[in-house]
Motif scaffolding. Structure first.
Motif, PDB file in Angstrom:
ATOM      1  N   TYR A  15      13.898   2.906  -5.928  1.00 43.78           N
ATOM      2  CA  TYR A  15      14.587   3.957  -6.693  1.00 43.78           C
ATOM      3  C   TYR A  15      13.655   5.163  -6.856  1.00 43.78           C
ATOM      4  CZ  TYR A  15      17.460  -0.061  -8.110  1.00 43.78           C
ATOM      5  OH  TYR A  15      18.253  -1.177  -8.126  1.00 43.78           O
ATOM      6  N   TRP A  27      16.215   8.053 -12.916  1.00 46.84           N
ATOM      7  CA  TRP A  27      17.459   7.397 -13.335  1.00 46.84           C
ATOM      8  C   TRP A  27      17.602   7.531 -14.846  1.00 46.84           C
ATOM      9  CZ3 TRP A  27      16.772   6.235  -8.359  1.00 46.84           C
ATOM     10  CH2 TRP A  27      17.863   5.748  -7.625  1.00 46.84           C
ATOM     11  N   HIS A  32      23.493  10.168 -13.864  1.00 46.08           N
ATOM     12  CA  HIS A  32      22.761   8.890 -13.774  1.00 46.08           C
ATOM     13  C   HIS A  32      21.557   8.984 -12.851  1.00 46.08           C
ATOM     14  CE1 HIS A  32      24.080   6.842  -9.957  1.00 46.08           C
ATOM     15  NE2 HIS A  32      23.550   5.738 -10.394  1.00 46.08           N
ATOM     16  N   TYR A  90      16.626   6.613   0.008  1.00 46.42           N
ATOM     17  CA  TYR A  90      17.633   6.059  -0.904  1.00 46.42           C
ATOM     18  C   TYR A  90      19.030   6.441  -0.450  1.00 46.42           C
ATOM     19  CZ  TYR A  90      20.403   5.086  -5.016  1.00 46.42           C
ATOM     20  OH  TYR A  90      21.380   4.591  -5.865  1.00 46.42           O
ATOM     21  N   GLN A 114      25.317   7.181 -17.194  1.00 48.50           N
ATOM     22  CA  GLN A 114      24.821   5.825 -17.453  1.00 48.50           C
ATOM     23  C   GLN A 114      24.746   5.610 -18.969  1.00 48.50           C
ATOM     24  OE1 GLN A 114      21.100   5.148 -15.307  1.00 48.50           O
ATOM     25  NE2 GLN A 114      22.054   3.504 -14.131  1.00 48.50           N
ATOM     26  N   TRP A 142      28.431   1.508 -11.442  1.00 46.64           N
ATOM     27  CA  TRP A 142      27.076   1.996 -11.703  1.00 46.64           C
ATOM     28  C   TRP A 142      26.979   2.767 -13.016  1.00 46.64           C
ATOM     29  CZ3 TRP A 142      25.724   4.191  -6.147  1.00 46.64           C
ATOM     30  CH2 TRP A 142      25.560   3.117  -5.275  1.00 46.64           C
ATOM     31  N   ASP A 144      25.398  -3.038 -12.226  1.00 44.98           N
ATOM     32  CA  ASP A 144      26.170  -2.672 -11.041  1.00 44.98           C
ATOM     33  C   ASP A 144      27.175  -3.696 -10.527  1.00 44.98           C
ATOM     34  OD1 ASP A 144      24.154  -0.809 -11.382  1.00 44.98           O
ATOM     35  OD2 ASP A 144      23.605  -0.716  -9.285  1.00 44.98           O
ATOM     36  N   ARG A 164      20.666  -8.565  -3.995  1.00 45.44           N
ATOM     37  CA  ARG A 164      21.364  -7.275  -4.138  1.00 45.44           C
ATOM     38  C   ARG A 164      22.878  -7.471  -4.065  1.00 45.44           C
ATOM     39  NH1 ARG A 164      19.316  -2.965  -6.230  1.00 45.44           N
ATOM     40  NH2 ARG A 164      20.760  -1.743  -5.009  1.00 45.44           N
ATOM     41  N   TYR A 203      29.433  -2.777  -1.907  1.00 43.53           N
ATOM     42  CA  TYR A 203      29.014  -1.415  -1.563  1.00 43.53           C
ATOM     43  C   TYR A 203      30.172  -0.582  -1.022  1.00 43.53           C
ATOM     44  CZ  TYR A 203      24.215  -0.520  -2.711  1.00 43.53           C
ATOM     45  OH  TYR A 203      23.069  -0.227  -3.425  1.00 43.53           O
ATOM     46  N   TYR A 263      21.093  -9.896  -8.603  1.00 44.44           N
ATOM     47  CA  TYR A 263      21.212  -8.675  -9.415  1.00 44.44           C
ATOM     48  C   TYR A 263      21.866  -8.941 -10.778  1.00 44.44           C
ATOM     49  CZ  TYR A 263      20.667  -3.543  -9.083  1.00 44.44           C
ATOM     50  OH  TYR A 263      20.276  -2.232  -9.245  1.00 44.44           O
TER      51      TYR A 263
HETATM   52  C1  DGY Z   1      21.403   1.316  -7.060  1.00 46.10           C
HETATM   53  O1  DGY Z   1      21.303   2.125  -6.145  1.00 46.10           O
HETATM   54  O2  DGY Z   1      21.433   0.083  -6.900  1.00 46.10           O
HETATM   55  C2  DGY Z   1      21.435   1.791  -8.428  1.00 46.10           C
HETATM   56  O3  DGY Z   1      21.456   0.729  -9.334  1.00 46.10           O
HETATM   57  C3  DGY Z   1      22.587   2.685  -8.699  1.00 46.10           C
HETATM   58  O4  DGY Z   1      22.384   3.234  -9.956  1.00 46.10           O
END
Ligand code: DGY
Length: 450
Positions: free
Chosen positions: A33, A37, A75, A85, A108, A166, A171, A204, A210, A357
């Motif tokens: 990340y 955030w 967020h 990313y 968020q 999100w 998530d 994840r 996704y 997650y």
């Molecule tokens: C992610 O990219 O997994 C983040 O948690 C989105 O905020």
């Protein structure tokens, strides 16, 4: 306390924050990340406050500096170009709405007010300068909290919705599975996820999740993040206890700060919003499940499991003793089923997954909020168990993003900022130190009279 006065364990946590500092804002984890955030940043300020209060203030100041004209605080803030990313600025398409730099198009959990109240209460070196700093942020918090009601509760139900999983910060909670299943993902196209280049796939969200996340990003981008269109037509429109509890707590803490700083208009507005949110929150109570659960507002359907967000009702405000006792009993029962708590999802539920997650693992910052709420409801032993569990998990697996409640194994990102922050601020502090949390601010005349 200065950096040099920290014991070796806390020094290591502080070094993680320093390494993740990008100059006024902190990334949650360097590779996974690489931007700012929202709720990560607010929670990270608490860790900085232990050894560098000025830097703690900068963190919340930089976060709130990205506020949109409509009041939303986004967020993700893409301060720098960074290709590692996904989804980045092009997918969110907010360049015309966000001020420089670009941001994501959603928000968020607004834990910032609660954090700022703590910075204000604890940073006593120069009380006037500290109060000045807070006074500049209160109008921003006021506008953000008002945005929640205007944009995410336009019908005045007293519960704010999320338009994307999100937004909840949690998530891939099983609560979203059914609401997401109604979303058409055919227009999403192909894309390359970056997260699974860095972290094990089984830690994840799945590719199918996704696709749904990207369908909702496309929906927001296509309507230029117009809040009226979103509240009317967004295929995902869900109210959940975590977000609503954190917002209620934030309003309570905003009222306390506004009263302290003589900002009466803000205190009055926040009190009126809070009255609406306190009443509305009861809609999330399910007798069938025995707790506060997610409500799919498009289908008027309750989720079938409790989550770690359910316990945040205790953090939000006063829960009447019988109900608070029932919640503590259920939470204690959860803790008998895992080695270390608090799991993010009901360990008895068929959808519980101890390492993926938000479908089971333990998160340090949620533990801090739960423990704070428990203390405020007199459940100090349970709060202490949760603190000790958090400390033990970090001891066993280092400052990972989250932890398996069954084995203690770490998951997700490494050298994770909010885990380091929560350790410094709370989990590694001796018992009793936790009591430095300000007591729950009474907001109704009845509560004030008690
Ligand atoms: C992610 O990219 O997994 C983040 O948690 C989105 O905020």
């Amino acid at each position: 306390m200065t950096l040099n006065e920290l014991n070796p364990k806390n020094r290591r946590a502080a070094d993680i924050l320093i390494a993740n500092d990008r100059g006024g804002y902190t990334v949650p984890s360097a590779k996974l990340y690489p931007f700012q955030w929202n709720w990560d940043s607010a929670l990270v300020a608490l860790g900085f406050s232990i050894f560098d209060p000025d830097r703690a203030w900068q963190e919340v100041e930089s976060l709130l500096s990205a506020q949109w004209d409509n009041g939303m605080v986004p967020h993700i803030i893409f301060w720098k170009v960074e290709k590692s990313y996904f989804p980045g600025p092009d997918q969110w398409g907010t360049a015309d709405i966000a001020h420089n730099p670009p941001t994501s198009g959603i928000t968020q959990p607004p834990v910032a007010a609660t954090v700022i109240q703590r910075l204000l209460a604890e940073d006593v070196d120069d009380i006037d300068a500290t109060r000045d700093r807070a006074a500049k942020l209160l109008p921003k918090l006021d506008r953000w909290h008002q945005w929640f009601l205007d944009a995410r509760d336009p019908d005045g139900l007293g519960i704010v919705a999320i338009m994307h999983p999100w937004e909840s910060g949690r998530d891939n909670l099983p609560d979203w599975d059914r609401p997401l299943s109604f979303i058409d993902t055919t227009g999403v196209g192909t894309y390359h996820r970056r997260d699974t280049d860095i972290v094990n796939e089984d830690e994840r969200p799945k590719n199918n999740d996704y696709d749904h996340y990207m369908a909702l990003v496309k929906f927001g981008r296509d309507c230029n993040w117009d809040t009226a269109t979103i509240s009317r037509d967004c295929p995902f429109w869900v109210a959940e206890p975590g977000m609503n509890a954190i917002l209620r707590r934030a309003e309570r803490d905003l009222i306390a700060m506004a009263k302290l700083l003589g900002m009466d208009d803000i205190a009055t507005r926040a009190a009126s919003r809070l009255a609406r949110l306190d009443t509305g929150f009861e809609k999330l109570w399910s007798d069938d499940v025995g707790g506060y659960v997610t409500l799919d507002l498009r289908r008027d359907e309750y989720a079938t499991g409790l989550t770690s967000g359910s316990w945040l009702a205790l953090f939000a405000g006063h829960v009447e003793p019988k109900r608070a006792g029932k919640m503590a009993t259920t939470l204690s029962h959860w803790l008998t089923q895992v080695d270390r708590g608090v799991p993010s999802f009901d360990p008895n539920h068929e959808l519980f997954d101890s390492i993926r997650y938000w479908r089971g693992p333990v998160w340090a910052m949620v533990n801090w909020m739960i423990a704070t709420g428990l203390i405020e409801h007199g459940e100090t032993d349970l709060a202490e168990r949760i603190r000790a569990d958090t400390e033990a998990l970090i001891e066993q697996s280092d400052y990972r993003e989250y932890f398996c409640p069954v084995t203690g194994r770490g998951g997700g990102g490494s050298d994770f900022s909010w885990t380091a922050s929560m350790s410094l601020y709370w989990a590694s502090r001796p018992t009793g130190d936790v009591i430095n949390s300000p007591v729950l601010t009474p907001t109704t005349p009845e509560q004030e009279a008690k």
